[in-house]
Design a protein around this motif. Structure first.
Motif, PDB file in Angstrom:
ATOM      1  N   GLY A 110      -1.083  -2.116 -69.439  1.00 51.83           N
ATOM      2  CA  GLY A 110      -0.092  -1.256 -70.066  1.00 51.83           C
ATOM      3  C   GLY A 110       1.240  -1.151 -69.374  1.00 51.83           C
ATOM      4  N   LEU A 111       1.471  -1.953 -68.339  1.00 55.00           N
ATOM      5  CA  LEU A 111       2.768  -1.931 -67.664  1.00 55.00           C
ATOM      6  C   LEU A 111       3.747  -2.853 -68.383  1.00 55.00           C
ATOM      7  CD1 LEU A 111       1.674  -2.015 -63.907  1.00 55.00           C
ATOM      8  CD2 LEU A 111       1.937  -0.048 -65.438  1.00 55.00           C
ATOM      9  N   ASN A 112       5.032  -2.544 -68.250  1.00 54.58           N
ATOM     10  CA  ASN A 112       6.036  -3.412 -68.861  1.00 54.58           C
ATOM     11  C   ASN A 112       7.096  -3.871 -67.862  1.00 54.58           C
ATOM     12  OD1 ASN A 112       7.327  -0.952 -68.584  1.00 54.58           O
ATOM     13  ND2 ASN A 112       8.211  -0.927 -70.652  1.00 54.58           N
ATOM     14  N   MET A 113       6.874  -3.602 -66.579  1.00 52.70           N
ATOM     15  CA  MET A 113       7.828  -4.023 -65.548  1.00 52.70           C
ATOM     16  C   MET A 113       7.080  -4.274 -64.241  1.00 52.70           C
ATOM     17  SD  MET A 113      11.173  -2.015 -63.994  1.00 52.70           S
ATOM     18  CE  MET A 113      12.322  -2.659 -65.234  1.00 52.70           C
ATOM     19  N   VAL A 114       7.549  -5.283 -63.495  1.00 48.44           N
ATOM     20  CA  VAL A 114       7.031  -5.537 -62.160  1.00 48.44           C
ATOM     21  C   VAL A 114       8.170  -5.357 -61.160  1.00 48.44           C
ATOM     22  CG1 VAL A 114       7.420  -8.050 -62.401  1.00 48.44           C
ATOM     23  CG2 VAL A 114       5.853  -7.175 -60.637  1.00 48.44           C
ATOM     24  N   GLN A 115       7.877  -4.671 -60.064  1.00 46.07           N
ATOM     25  CA  GLN A 115       8.838  -4.512 -58.980  1.00 46.07           C
ATOM     26  C   GLN A 115       8.598  -5.618 -57.959  1.00 46.07           C
ATOM     27  OE1 GLN A 115       9.340  -0.559 -57.361  1.00 46.07           O
ATOM     28  NE2 GLN A 115       8.294   0.350 -59.116  1.00 46.07           N
ATOM     29  N   VAL A 116       9.679  -6.276 -57.556  1.00 53.26           N
ATOM     30  CA  VAL A 116       9.583  -7.440 -56.679  1.00 53.26           C
ATOM     31  C   VAL A 116      10.462  -7.223 -55.452  1.00 53.26           C
ATOM     32  CG1 VAL A 116       9.896  -9.934 -56.487  1.00 53.26           C
ATOM     33  CG2 VAL A 116       9.205  -8.932 -58.679  1.00 53.26           C
ATOM     34  N   TYR A 117       9.842  -7.148 -54.295  1.00 52.10           N
ATOM     35  CA  TYR A 117      10.605  -7.119 -53.049  1.00 52.10           C
ATOM     36  C   TYR A 117      11.006  -8.528 -52.654  1.00 52.10           C
ATOM     37  CZ  TYR A 117       9.657  -2.237 -51.714  1.00 52.10           C
ATOM     38  OH  TYR A 117       9.614  -0.875 -51.646  1.00 52.10           O
ATOM     39  N   VAL A 118      12.212  -8.652 -52.099  1.00 47.34           N
ATOM     40  CA  VAL A 118      12.674  -9.917 -51.537  1.00 47.34           C
ATOM     41  C   VAL A 118      12.771  -9.726 -50.030  1.00 47.34           C
ATOM     42  CG1 VAL A 118      14.463 -11.681 -51.544  1.00 47.34           C
ATOM     43  CG2 VAL A 118      13.989 -10.379 -53.637  1.00 47.34           C
ATOM     44  N   PHE A 119      11.973 -10.474 -49.274  1.00 45.91           N
ATOM     45  CA  PHE A 119      11.948 -10.313 -47.822  1.00 45.91           C
ATOM     46  C   PHE A 119      12.945 -11.278 -47.184  1.00 45.91           C
ATOM     47  CE2 PHE A 119       7.371  -9.230 -48.886  1.00 45.91           C
ATOM     48  CZ  PHE A 119       7.571  -7.860 -48.815  1.00 45.91           C
ATOM     49  N   TRP A 120      14.006 -10.729 -46.646  1.00 44.10           N
ATOM     50  CA  TRP A 120      15.061 -11.529 -46.038  1.00 44.10           C
ATOM     51  C   TRP A 120      14.482 -12.429 -44.946  1.00 44.10           C
ATOM     52  CZ3 TRP A 120      20.107  -8.888 -43.770  1.00 44.10           C
ATOM     53  CH2 TRP A 120      21.041  -9.865 -43.413  1.00 44.10           C
ATOM     54  N   ASN A 121      13.619 -11.876 -44.079  1.00 42.80           N
ATOM     55  CA  ASN A 121      13.135 -12.661 -42.942  1.00 42.80           C
ATOM     56  C   ASN A 121      12.158 -13.759 -43.344  1.00 42.80           C
ATOM     57  OD1 ASN A 121      10.875 -11.067 -43.451  1.00 42.80           O
ATOM     58  ND2 ASN A 121      11.109  -9.824 -41.592  1.00 42.80           N
ATOM     59  N   ALA A 122      11.657 -13.728 -44.585  1.00 43.01           N
ATOM     60  CA  ALA A 122      10.827 -14.843 -45.058  1.00 43.01           C
ATOM     61  C   ALA A 122      11.686 -16.042 -45.437  1.00 43.01           C
ATOM     62  CB  ALA A 122       9.986 -14.407 -46.260  1.00 43.01           C
ATOM     63  N   HIS A 123      12.845 -15.777 -45.996  1.00 42.61           N
ATOM     64  CA  HIS A 123      13.707 -16.854 -46.492  1.00 42.61           C
ATOM     65  C   HIS A 123      14.686 -17.357 -45.432  1.00 42.61           C
ATOM     66  CE1 HIS A 123      12.372 -16.522 -50.661  1.00 42.61           C
ATOM     67  NE2 HIS A 123      12.363 -15.218 -50.481  1.00 42.61           N
ATOM     68  N   GLU A 124      15.023 -16.507 -44.477  1.00 44.45           N
ATOM     69  CA  GLU A 124      15.961 -16.905 -43.422  1.00 44.45           C
ATOM     70  C   GLU A 124      15.430 -16.429 -42.070  1.00 44.45           C
ATOM     71  OE1 GLU A 124      19.985 -16.772 -46.236  1.00 44.45           O
ATOM     72  OE2 GLU A 124      19.861 -15.447 -44.493  1.00 44.45           O
ATOM     73  N   PRO A 125      14.343 -17.013 -41.598  1.00 45.01           N
ATOM     74  CA  PRO A 125      13.703 -16.510 -40.380  1.00 45.01           C
ATOM     75  C   PRO A 125      14.464 -16.772 -39.096  1.00 45.01           C
ATOM     76  CG  PRO A 125      12.615 -18.501 -41.131  1.00 45.01           C
ATOM     77  CD  PRO A 125      13.594 -18.117 -42.209  1.00 45.01           C
ATOM     78  N   SER A 126      15.325 -17.787 -39.091  1.00 42.25           N
ATOM     79  CA  SER A 126      15.948 -18.171 -37.824  1.00 42.25           C
ATOM     80  C   SER A 126      17.460 -18.031 -37.798  1.00 42.25           C
ATOM     81  CB  SER A 126      15.567 -19.616 -37.467  1.00 42.25           C
ATOM     82  OG  SER A 126      15.981 -20.508 -38.492  1.00 42.25           O
ATOM     83  N   SER A 127      18.102 -18.010 -38.947  1.00 45.55           N
ATOM     84  CA  SER A 127      19.557 -17.877 -38.969  1.00 45.55           C
ATOM     85  C   SER A 127      20.014 -17.521 -40.372  1.00 45.55           C
ATOM     86  CB  SER A 127      20.237 -19.183 -38.519  1.00 45.55           C
ATOM     87  OG  SER A 127      19.958 -20.220 -39.427  1.00 45.55           O
TER      88      SER A 127
END
Length: 266
Positions: free
Chosen positions: A98-115
């Motif tokens: 019965g849900l109509n929306m999903v909340q999605v976190y974007v993890f900065w350190n997953a996509h840019e771990p080193s710089s």
């Protein structure tokens, strides 16, 4: 009066849901009527949009999608914590429940771990969009009829390491004056660049070009005494980033149309 569009009353709400009003940010690009009825409403899903551009609005009483008041019932799914092979079944079960929306976190350190992914020199940026394929996840959400609330941060908390912030921000040699989540110039530059990179990567999934991202969020769980200047900056930065991403998406779609192809809209 109910039904009259007006800005949010509180600075904190303006910043934390800064890019929410995607129809307003887009101006007339979506072609939607900015006024909506006080009596019409429905429990809408993304399937109801049928791939057409739509506006998201707010008038102090409720949100409206494509001119209809609606209610969002959402749940959080963190793509980085769920095996990609289980994304479709997880999102399908949300819709069935019965849900109509999903909340999605974007993890900065997953996509840019080193710089930072920003190419401040001639070197290419280092953003790794493949480590968590947000485009694939959001495409699946759309196919299951779910709107998306994209929570970009840059700080997200979510019981994730350092709240999603990359540890290279703590490099005192590279960033001697950086103060996290304040109106310190280095932080604002790096955080603003990250926010824009995410939106430019996902621009063709935004509501005014027919995509499922109806809401976005900047920052999360700010302290009650957060600097007012920072809260205001965060809201303005997010709105500008959404506007610029939409301009790019619309321009790309127009160029594809001119070439005789189809716009890349989920």
């Amino acid at each position: 009066a109910v039904g009259t569009m007006r800005p949010f009353g509180a600075l904190a709400l303006a910043a934390l849901t800064a890019a929410t009003l995607l129809g307003s940010v887009a101006g007339t690009a979506s072609g939607a009527n900015p006024a909506f009825s006080t009596s019409e409403g429905a429990f809408l899903t993304f399937d109801d949009m049928k791939g057409a551009p739509y506006a998201v609005e707010y008038d102090g009483r409720s949100f409206a999608v494509a001119g209809q008041r609606t209610l969002w019932l959402s749940g959080s799914v963190h793509p980085a914590r769920v095996p990609p092979g289980e994304w479709a079944s997880t999102l399908r079960q949300m819709r069935r429940n019965g849900l109509n929306m999903v909340q999605v976190y974007v993890f900065w350190n997953a996509h840019e771990p080193s710089s930072s992914g920003a190419a401040f020199s001639d070197a290419p940026g280092s953003t790794d969009w493949d480590v968590v394929d947000l485009r694939r996840f959001i495409s699946i959400a759309a196919s299951e009829g779910l709107f998306v609330n994209l929570r970009i941060g840059p700080y997200v908390c979510a019981e994730w390491k350092f709240g999603g912030l990359p540890l290279w921000l703590m490099n005192a040699t590279a960033y001697p004056d950086l103060l996290l989540r304040t109106n310190e110039p280095t932080w604002m530059r790096l955080a603003g660049d990250w926010f824009r990179r995410v939106l430019f990567e996902l621009a063709d999934f935004l509501a005014p070009v027919g995509g499922p991202i109806a809401l976005t969020q900047v920052e999360n769980e700010l302290a009650y005494d957060a600097p007012e200047e920072y809260v205001r900056w965060a809201g303005e930065m997010a709105r500008d980033a959404v506007r610029d991403a939409l301009e790019m998406a619309i321009d790309n779609s127009e160029r594809i149309d001119t070439a005789g192809g189809a716009p890349r809209i989920p």
